[in-house]
Scaffold this active site. Structure first.
Site, PDB file in Angstrom:
ATOM      1  N   ASP A   1      21.457 -38.540  -4.159  1.00  0.00           N
ATOM      2  CA  ASP A   1      21.057 -37.777  -5.357  1.00  0.00           C
ATOM      3  C   ASP A   1      22.376 -36.679  -5.420  1.00  0.00           C
ATOM      4  OD1 ASP A   1      19.180 -39.235  -6.155  1.00  0.00           O
ATOM      5  OD2 ASP A   1      17.707 -38.150  -5.809  1.00  0.00           O
TER       6      ASP A   1
ATOM      7  N   LEU B   1      18.798 -28.261  -4.838  1.00  0.00           N
ATOM      8  CA  LEU B   1      17.479 -27.753  -4.334  1.00  0.00           C
ATOM      9  C   LEU B   1      17.418 -26.179  -4.528  1.00  0.00           C
ATOM     10  CD1 LEU B   1      16.795 -29.974  -1.226  1.00  0.00           C
ATOM     11  CD2 LEU B   1      16.207 -30.449  -3.654  1.00  0.00           C
TER      12      LEU B   1
ATOM     13  N   ARG C   1      17.678 -22.497 -10.447  1.00  0.00           N
ATOM     14  CA  ARG C   1      18.548 -22.599 -11.431  1.00  0.00           C
ATOM     15  C   ARG C   1      17.990 -21.905 -12.640  1.00  0.00           C
ATOM     16  NH1 ARG C   1      18.978 -27.599  -9.104  1.00  0.00           N
ATOM     17  NH2 ARG C   1      17.869 -28.592 -11.077  1.00  0.00           N
TER      18      ARG C   1
ATOM     19  N   CYS D   1      -3.045  -3.492   6.912  1.00  0.00           N
ATOM     20  CA  CYS D   1      -2.963  -3.830   8.535  1.00  0.00           C
ATOM     21  C   CYS D   1      -3.402  -2.409   9.105  1.00  0.00           C
ATOM     22  CB  CYS D   1      -1.538  -4.053   8.544  1.00  0.00           C
ATOM     23  SG  CYS D   1      -0.250  -2.722   7.988  1.00  0.00           S
TER      24      CYS D   1
ATOM     25  N   GLU E   1       0.895  -1.175   0.112  1.00  0.00           N
ATOM     26  CA  GLU E   1      -0.123   0.066   0.008  1.00  0.00           C
ATOM     27  C   GLU E   1       0.877   1.218  -0.244  1.00  0.00           C
ATOM     28  OE1 GLU E   1      -2.374  -3.130   2.367  1.00  0.00           O
ATOM     29  OE2 GLU E   1      -0.472  -2.762   1.803  1.00  0.00           O
TER      30      GLU E   1
END
Length: 362
Positions: A205, A209, A212, A80, A57
Site C-alpha cells: 500500500d 500512516l 492528515r 504526583c 495542576e
C-alpha cells in the site's frame, strides 16, 4: 471511595472531556486535566502540555491565580507526589491554598500510589476520590495498562468489505469505507502514541500512516512496521519521512547476514531497528519507551499475530457497504465471526458504513 455530589460529577465530567484533548501527545506522562472551581465557577483549567510538561495542576493553578485559595480542584488522576523533572503537583496544590481536591482515579505509578492523597490530607486539604471513576479509567486506560501490565493498550482496527475482505490481491490499498469512517480513523491516530502495520501492508500500500486532518498534522503517531527480515523498501513513504515522523522496524532478534546491508540502509535513512522475537517482547519494549497506546491497522497477518497472542484489548470494526469478491484478501474476522472473548460495546453509522466497537471481556 466517596459518593460524589452532582456538582462534583459535573465538573469532573468537564475535566475528563478536557483530558481527552491531548491523548497521544504527552509522551511518557498521561494526559491529565485539572479544573479549579470557586463558588460554582471555573476559575482555572488546564491539561498536561504536549510532551508531558508542564503538568495540568500547575498550569490550572497559574490560570486561577489568587482565586485558587479556598477553591476546589478537580483532577482526573491523583496529583504526583515525587520530585522528578518538576516539583510534585501535590505540593503546588498545597501552596496554592485550595480547600479541597476531587480525584477521579488513583495513580498506580509506584512513585505515587496514594502518596499524593496523603500529602494533601496531611496539609489539611479535604480529598474525595472516585468521581466518575469508570470514565476516568476509560480516558486513562492506555496509561493505566502501561503502569499495571507493563505493556501498551492495544486497539485493532479493521476495515472490512460486506463480503469480509480487507483488500484485493495485487492491487495495493483498496478503499473499503467512506469519507466519514476515514475521518474517524484519522482522529483515532491523532489520539494514539503509535500505529503498527505488517511489512506486507507497508510494501503493497505504501502508506504514510500520518494524521492528515487539517490542523492535526503535528499529532501523527510513531509508526511501527512488523518486518522480520527488514524488507521495508528504502524508497517507501514511511522510510523517506522517517526523519520527520519516527519509524520503527521490528525485526527478528537473529537476523541473517544478508539483512545487514538492509539494516544499514534503513538506519541511514533514519529508521530505528528494534529486535523482538515475539509480540509480547515487542509490547514490553514499547512500554519501556513510554508508549502507552498502540493502534494495529493491518494487514491480516499482523492482526492475526496480535489476536493469537491474546494481546488485543479493543477491536474497532468498520464494515463497508460494497463487496470485493474475486481475488479478495480475507479478513481474519468480520461481523459474523468476532473472536471469542470480546463483547460489543458500541455501534454507529458513518454514512453507509457500520462501525462496531468490541472490548475484551475482563
Amino acid at each position: 471511595m466517596t459518593t460524589p455530589t452532582r456538582e462534583d460529577e459535573r465538573f469532573m465530567a468537564a475535566a475528563l472531556r478536557l483530558a481527552r484533548r491531548n491523548l497521544g501527545q504527552t509522551s511518557t506522562n498521561p494526559s491529565v486535566a485539572c479544573i479549579i472551581v470557586k463558588d460554582g465557577t471555573i476559575v482555572g483549567r488546564a491539561v498536561t502540555a504536549p510532551g508531558g510538561r508542564p503538568h495540568a495542576e500547575t498550569q490550572a493553578l497559574a490560570d486561577a491565580g489568587e482565586n485558587a485559595r479556598g477553591a476546589t480542584a478537580y483532577v482526573t488522576l491523583e496529583p504526583c507526589s515525587h520530585h522528578g523533572k518538576t516539583p510534585p503537583c501535590a505540593e503546588a496544590l498545597i501552596a496554592s491554598g485550595v480547600a479541597r481536591v476531587v480525584i477521579s482515579i488513583l495513580d498506580p505509578d509506584e512513585r505515587v500510589a496514594g502518596r499524593g492523597v496523603v500529602m494533601l490530607r496531611d496539609a489539611g486539604i479535604g480529598v474525595d476520590i472516585g468521581a466518575f471513576h469508570r470514565d476516568g479509567e476509560r480516558v486513562l486506560e492506555a496509561y493505566l495498562m502501561r503502569q499495571r501490565m507493563k505493556r501498551p493498550h492495544v486497539t485493532l482496527k479493521l476495515a472490512v468489505s460486506r463480503d469480509g475482505m480487507i483488500g484485493r490481491t495485487g492491487e495495493g490499498q483498496v478503499r473499503i469505507t467512506g469519507a466519514l469512517s476515514r475521518a474517524q480513523v484519522q482522529m483515532l491516530r491523532a489520539e494514539t502514541d503509535a500505529i503498527l502495520v505488517g511489512v506486507g501492508t507497508a510494501s503493497a500500500d505504501d502508506p504514510e500512516l500520518t494524521v492528515r486532518l487539517p490542523g492535526l498534522e503535528g499529532r501523527s503517531p510513531i509508526r511501527i512496521v512488523l518486518d522480520r527480515r527488514l524488507d521495508l523498501p528504502v524508497r517507501s513513504k514511511l522510510v523517506r519521512s522517517a526523519r520527520e515522523v519516527p519509524v520503527i522496524a521490528v525485526a527478528d532478534a537473529r537476523l541473517d547476514e544478508d539483512a545487514a546491508s538492509r539494516r544499514a540502509a534503513l538506519e541511514t535513512a533514519g529508521v530505528e531497528v528494534l529486535e523482538a522475537d515475539n509480540i509480547s517482547d515487542l509490547l514490553t519494549a514499547l512500554a519501556s519507551r513510554g508508549i502507552s497506546s498502540l493502534l494495529v491497522e493491518g494487514g491480516a497477518r499482523a492482526a492475526g499475530a496480535f489476536l493469537n497472542a491474546g494481546l488485543v484489548d479493543r477491536i474497532l470494526l468498520f464494515t463497508g457497504s460494497f463487496t470485493i469478491g474475486r481475488d479478495g484478501i480475507r479478513s481474519p474476522f468480520d461481523r459474523e465471526s468476532i473472536p471469542a472473548g470480546f463483547s460489543l460495546r458500541r455501534t454507529a453509522r458513518y454514512g453507509d458504513d457500520i462501525f462496531e466497537e468490541y472490548e475484551r471481556d475482563i
